[in-house]
Each structure stands twice: as C-alpha cells, then as structure tokens.
Design an enzyme around this catalytic site. Structure first.
Site, PDB file in Angstrom:
ATOM      1  N   GLN A 193       0.826  -1.210   0.000  1.00 14.32           N
ATOM      2  CA  GLN A 193       0.000   0.000   0.000  1.00 14.32           C
ATOM      3  C   GLN A 193       0.858   1.257   0.000  1.00 14.32           C
ATOM      4  O   GLN A 193       2.053   1.212   0.245  1.00 14.32           O
ATOM      5  CB  GLN A 193      -0.928  -0.009   1.223  1.00 14.32           C
ATOM      6  N   HIS A 239      -9.232   2.491  19.312  1.00 12.62           N
ATOM      7  CA  HIS A 239      -8.450   1.438  19.976  1.00 12.62           C
ATOM      8  C   HIS A 239      -9.083   0.971  21.284  1.00 12.62           C
ATOM      9  O   HIS A 239      -9.099  -0.221  21.581  1.00 12.62           O
ATOM     10  CB  HIS A 239      -6.997   1.900  20.170  1.00 12.62           C
ATOM     11  N   ASP A 247      -0.147  -0.412  13.711  1.00  9.32           N
ATOM     12  CA  ASP A 247       0.229   0.806  14.435  1.00  9.32           C
ATOM     13  C   ASP A 247       0.468   0.539  15.921  1.00  9.32           C
ATOM     14  O   ASP A 247       0.991   1.390  16.631  1.00  9.32           O
ATOM     15  CB  ASP A 247      -0.827   1.905  14.242  1.00  9.32           C
ATOM     16  N   ASP A 306       0.869 -12.968   6.714  1.00  9.65           N
ATOM     17  CA  ASP A 306      -0.520 -12.885   6.270  1.00  9.65           C
ATOM     18  C   ASP A 306      -1.424 -13.431   7.367  1.00  9.65           C
ATOM     19  O   ASP A 306      -1.292 -14.592   7.785  1.00  9.65           O
ATOM     20  CB  ASP A 306      -0.659 -13.709   4.984  1.00  9.65           C
ATOM     21  N   GLY A 307      -2.356 -12.604   7.837  1.00 12.37           N
ATOM     22  CA  GLY A 307      -3.233 -13.000   8.932  1.00 12.37           C
ATOM     23  C   GLY A 307      -4.111 -14.198   8.585  1.00 12.37           C
ATOM     24  O   GLY A 307      -4.415 -15.022   9.450  1.00 12.37           O
ATOM     25  N   ASP A 361      -8.147  -5.801  13.292  1.00  3.82           N
ATOM     26  CA  ASP A 361      -8.054  -4.353  13.108  1.00  3.82           C
ATOM     27  C   ASP A 361      -7.497  -4.132  11.711  1.00  3.82           C
ATOM     28  O   ASP A 361      -6.317  -3.886  11.524  1.00  3.82           O
ATOM     29  CB  ASP A 361      -7.118  -3.791  14.188  1.00  3.82           C
ATOM     30  N   SER A 362      -8.373  -4.238  10.733  1.00  5.06           N
ATOM     31  CA  SER A 362      -7.922  -4.227   9.339  1.00  5.06           C
ATOM     32  C   SER A 362      -8.261  -2.915   8.659  1.00  5.06           C
ATOM     33  O   SER A 362      -9.068  -2.126   9.142  1.00  5.06           O
ATOM     34  CB  SER A 362      -8.612  -5.360   8.584  1.00  5.06           C
ATOM     35  N   THR A 363      -7.633  -2.704   7.510  1.00  4.90           N
ATOM     36  CA  THR A 363      -8.021  -1.611   6.618  1.00  4.90           C
ATOM     37  C   THR A 363      -9.349  -1.988   5.951  1.00  4.90           C
ATOM     38  O   THR A 363      -9.916  -3.035   6.228  1.00  4.90           O
ATOM     39  CB  THR A 363      -6.927  -1.384   5.564  1.00  4.90           C
ATOM     40  N   ASP A 364      -9.828  -1.107   5.089  1.00  2.00           N
ATOM     41  CA  ASP A 364     -11.078  -1.396   4.386  1.00  2.00           C
ATOM     42  C   ASP A 364     -10.983  -2.717   3.642  1.00  2.00           C
ATOM     43  O   ASP A 364      -9.901  -3.106   3.181  1.00  2.00           O
ATOM     44  CB  ASP A 364     -11.392  -0.267   3.399  1.00  2.00           C
TER      45      ASP A 364
END
Lengths: 302, 302
Positions: A53, A84, A108, A159-160, A177-180
């Site tokens: 990304q 969080h 993060d 990779d989760g 807790d992922s991105t879109d």
C-alpha cells in the site's frame, strides 16, 4: 477509512489560512466523489509505498500525527483512543479471563497497547502483513506503537489469513483491526476467514473486528454483518464516534464461539476494566450503550 | 455548526473530480483553521443576507439540500433526521403527557415536524428570530419544513429571549434549536434565559437544547453545561452522531423543572414513541444509551 484512489494532496489555495514559513498542505480524504474531510498538515513526515500500500505520515495541527494508507486516514494521535479502546476493551471485558490475545492487522500498535493494560493478558500476538507499517509507526507514532517492544508481545509479519488457519483453540480473544475490505484486507471479512478464526478461538473465546461505517460504507457493513452471522450465530454490532472516519460513526462486530457466552443481544461486560486503567472513551456504561443501534443502522445489518 | 468567517466557497480545483456541465463548487466548513468538511454542490439554490446572518442553500450530491448559516452547516436532507429526532423525541418521550410544546429557533421546521408526530401534542409554538430562514426553508426544504402549515402550529417571528420572558407556566416541553452561541444565539445559552425558560415551563416540564459538540466546541459545551446546572440541578447531557456536524458527534442537554421527574442520571423514556411513528435514529434503547457519555465527554462537562 474508505479507500480512495483519487490524488489526495492539494496545494494550499489562496483563500485558505496562511501556514508557517515553508508552507503547508491540505490533505483531503474523499469519502465519496462528492464529500470528504480536509486537514491541514504542517509537515509530511513520510511518504512512500510498501509492497502492499501507499503509506503517508503527516504532522497535522488538529489531529497530531496521522497515518494514511492508500489515501484513507487510519489513525491520528488525537482521536485514536476512541477506536483502539472500543475495538479492544469491549471484547476483552466481554471475556471473563482473556489470557491469550491475537490481533490481526493493527500494525500501528494501538490495539496491542490497550490489550496489555489488562493484567490477565499473558501474551499478545500481533500478525501484520505489512512490516513497513510497523516500522514507520514505531518511528513516528511512539505514543501508539510504544508497547510493541513489551516482552508479552509476539510480533509476526505475516498474512493473517494464513496465520489463523494454522492455529486451533489457541486464543481467548481475536481482534481484527484491518483496513477497508479491499485488496489484502478483503479475505479478512469473508466466511472462510471467520470459520478459521472460530477454530482458532479457545472454548468461550470472543471475536471482534471493525465492520465499516454505516454512513458511507453501508453496503460493506451489511455484507460483513451477514457473513459473520453465518459463522457466529451470536454476533452483534456496536458503534463508536470516530471524528476522522467517514461519517464520524464507526461500527464493530463482537461475536463469541458460543456455549458459555450470553446471547448477542445482551452483550455486556463480564468484568469491569482492571483497576487503575484510565480510559478516555470506554466505560462499562459505554460498553452496554454502544450496542444500542440507531434504527437506520439496524436496517443496514438486517 | 461552528461559526466561521472564512470565505467558504472554493472553486473546483483541477485535481478534484469533474462535475456535470456547468461545473460545481466545493463548499468547505472549517471546524478550526486547520480542518473541516468539504462537500461538492451541484447548484447554489440561494445565497443572501438576512438582518441576522448569511444564508446559503446548496444542492449537494451526498447530503441532498443543505442549509448553511454564517458558513456553518445547519441541516441537510440526508442527515437531518438524526438531529431532529434526537432533540425532539428525547424530551417529548421523557415527558408523560406533552401537550404544549415551544420550539425556540429551529426555523427549518424539522423540530416542528417531529413534535407533531406525537398525538398528545395539541399546540407547537415556533419562535424564530429570522423570518427569512423560515421562508427559504418552506421554499427549498419542503421535506423538513413541510409541517409548518399544520393547524396545530403557531409561528412567531420574534426574539426567543423576549418571548420566553413573557410566558409563565405555559409549556410542557421547551426545545431550543439554536445556531452556535454567538451573536443573536448567544443569550440562549446564558443563565437569565435558562431561568426564564424554567419559569415558562409548566410543573413537571422538560427543557432540551443543543449543547454544542465535544470535539471542536468543548469549551462552549462546558460553559453551557455549567450554566444550565445552576438553573436546572437535574440537567443531563446526551449525544448523537451527526455526520455533517464538527467531529461527527453532537451533544444535547435535557433538564426538568423538577419535582416529578427522575434524577438526571436516570433520564429514560416515560413512554414509548406513539404507535406507527417510524423513526430512522431514535429508539427507546437509543434514548437510554445516548446518556452514556464517553469519559472525555464526562470530563468536559464536569
């Protein structure tokens, strides 16, 4: 957190307020082609591309330091506490004795920091696909990432999806807790992943994930809600107000492996926050209240 | 709703998406000098000045028609239901039998529309200082203002402060739907007005007002909270998510004349919404849940 491929740096226009010597930029995240949030950045701390990304770190006046992935604001020093605290303390307080916690995504470090505030937690495993995010957050966002060096933390750059498939009955709480849900984050909201996560939970385990916003991502939220319910009949959604996320309202899903946990509709803390843990958003009353959904949100996930 | 004297029309910049033939503008409301919300408008329906304020009506793609006063978004067709349902149904459902309702401000008619959905309500008095707002909303926002012609509505174009001082024990519910507490709206958040409103309430009466947002207007919210508690010891605050308001989170105050009402901390509906009233945000569960305040909001109003 809406992904946006539009160019997102704008030069300071003449009718905008003057910045410090050296100028400033206005960063705009478009939540649709026709609206968005605009934030003045005094300084660009980092801009680059990882294998996964585009990563930007900005120093902003209103929100402090800000992490932007593929044009979407992920976290800011000023409002990260909402996201969080709510993605971590709700599942951890819903579980009577969370000892082993898995966090998928969340490079993060904010989820790790909050999870470690529970003395019951013996081990936090963070599985983040993008090592560059972790490195940059350790460097530029120490307030958020500062707990990643804690001896209770196991950090896996991996990779989760694969990680979860390789573990069985291993975790009391799994937090995604992922991105879109596009590109590498897309499989994290599909049924095969939910099934693998259910297998990876110990009996009585609790699953939580961000499930998109009801204002701009209603379709994505509906899809996640319907998919998760197929795997976890006991799933419920809750909300929090995150100023820098699209529409200011963000949703999360909470689900249990079943058996020992109460029905979805009555999700409530099993125990209070540990003594001495000072939160800025979460309270036991907020825990319960967050599951009361406005009618338009109920209709989205129906 | 933060007042903003900055020039707020920006020409479409070259890196922004192309609009329909004839072009479009981007309207930006700055919530501070360093951030804001930006919305594309396909058409400017009206722009002008009344005796009190600058009035702009825009046709936007994401939010439908939008009313902007002195540069601050007041209401939009897409998200007005949140604000209007929450500022009206909470006090009306908190009162066991609301017959006479006073609305101060609220010239767009949204509060009137929601109040009239309660069959107990015999009369709604709307006192708006700026007749031009009422006229323009009737013309351009009929979905919001459409109930202003109802025979149960008494419309007074008048200063709300003076009106309230001239009435005693006259209303079961008073709702103050004002702009930000500057200029003509400033007295509406001061102790003399709260005292007059308390006098204007019938025994057992309920008072509600918007009380600013905790993200960008924390100072204003604190001042309102401290002032209202001096007059109404039984006051409490509640929250709703309004996407187009600063920070996406807005607060309201609910107070009672005392005697018959429960303590502030336990404000809960006295009765359900009337049968057949379909809301899009409000539910009895949301009513209760909205009073659960995140810790940072509790600290603001302490």
């Amino acid at each position: 957190m809406a992904l946006n491929k539009r160019p997102f740096f704008q030069p300071a226009a003449s009718n905008q307020p003057a910045g410090p010597p050296g100028g400033h930029i206005w960063f705009t995240e478009y939540h649709s082609p026709a609206s968005g949030i605009t934030v003045r950045a005094e300084k660009t701390l980092f801009t680059g591309k990882s294998a996964f990304q585009e990563i930007v770190l900005l120093e902003t006046e209103d929100y402090g330091r800000m992490l932007v992935l593929d044009g979407a604001i992920q976290t800011t020093e000023r409002d990260e506490f909402v996201y969080h605290e709510m993605i971590v303390h709700v599942p951890l307080c819903a579980h009577p004795r969370p000892r082993r916690v898995l966090i998928v995504g969340g490079g993060d470090g904010g989820c790790v920091r909050e999870a470690l505030r529970h003395p019951e937690v013996e081990r936090v495993t963070l599985v983040e696909i993008d090592g560059m995010v972790v490195e940059l957050c350790r460097k530029f966002l120490p307030k958020i990432a500062g707990s990643l060096g804690d001896p209770r933390v196991e950090l896996c750059i991996e990779d989760g999806v694969r990680f979860v498939k390789n573990h069985t009955r291993a975790f009391d709480v799994i937090i995604v807790d992922s991105t879109d849900p596009v590109n590498m984050a897309s499989p994290l909201t599909r049924a095969p992943f939910f099934r693998a996560a259910k297998e990876a939970l110990a009996p009585g385990g609790v699953y939580a994930c961000q499930s998109q916003g009801p204002v701009f991502e209603a379709r994505g939220m509906r899809r996640i809600a319907r998919t998760i319910r197929k795997v976890f009949p006991d799933a419920a959604h809750y909300l929090a107000s995150v100023p820098t996320y699209p529409g200011g309202m963000w949703s999360f899903a909470l689900a249990s492996k079943g058996g020992k946990r109460p029905a979805a509709a009555s999700f409530a803390p099993s125990r209070p926050l540990p003594r001495g843990v000072k939160t800025r958003y979460y309270t036991p009353e907020i825990h319960r209240a967050a599951f009361a959904l406005p009618r338009f949100v109920q209709e989205i996930i129906r």
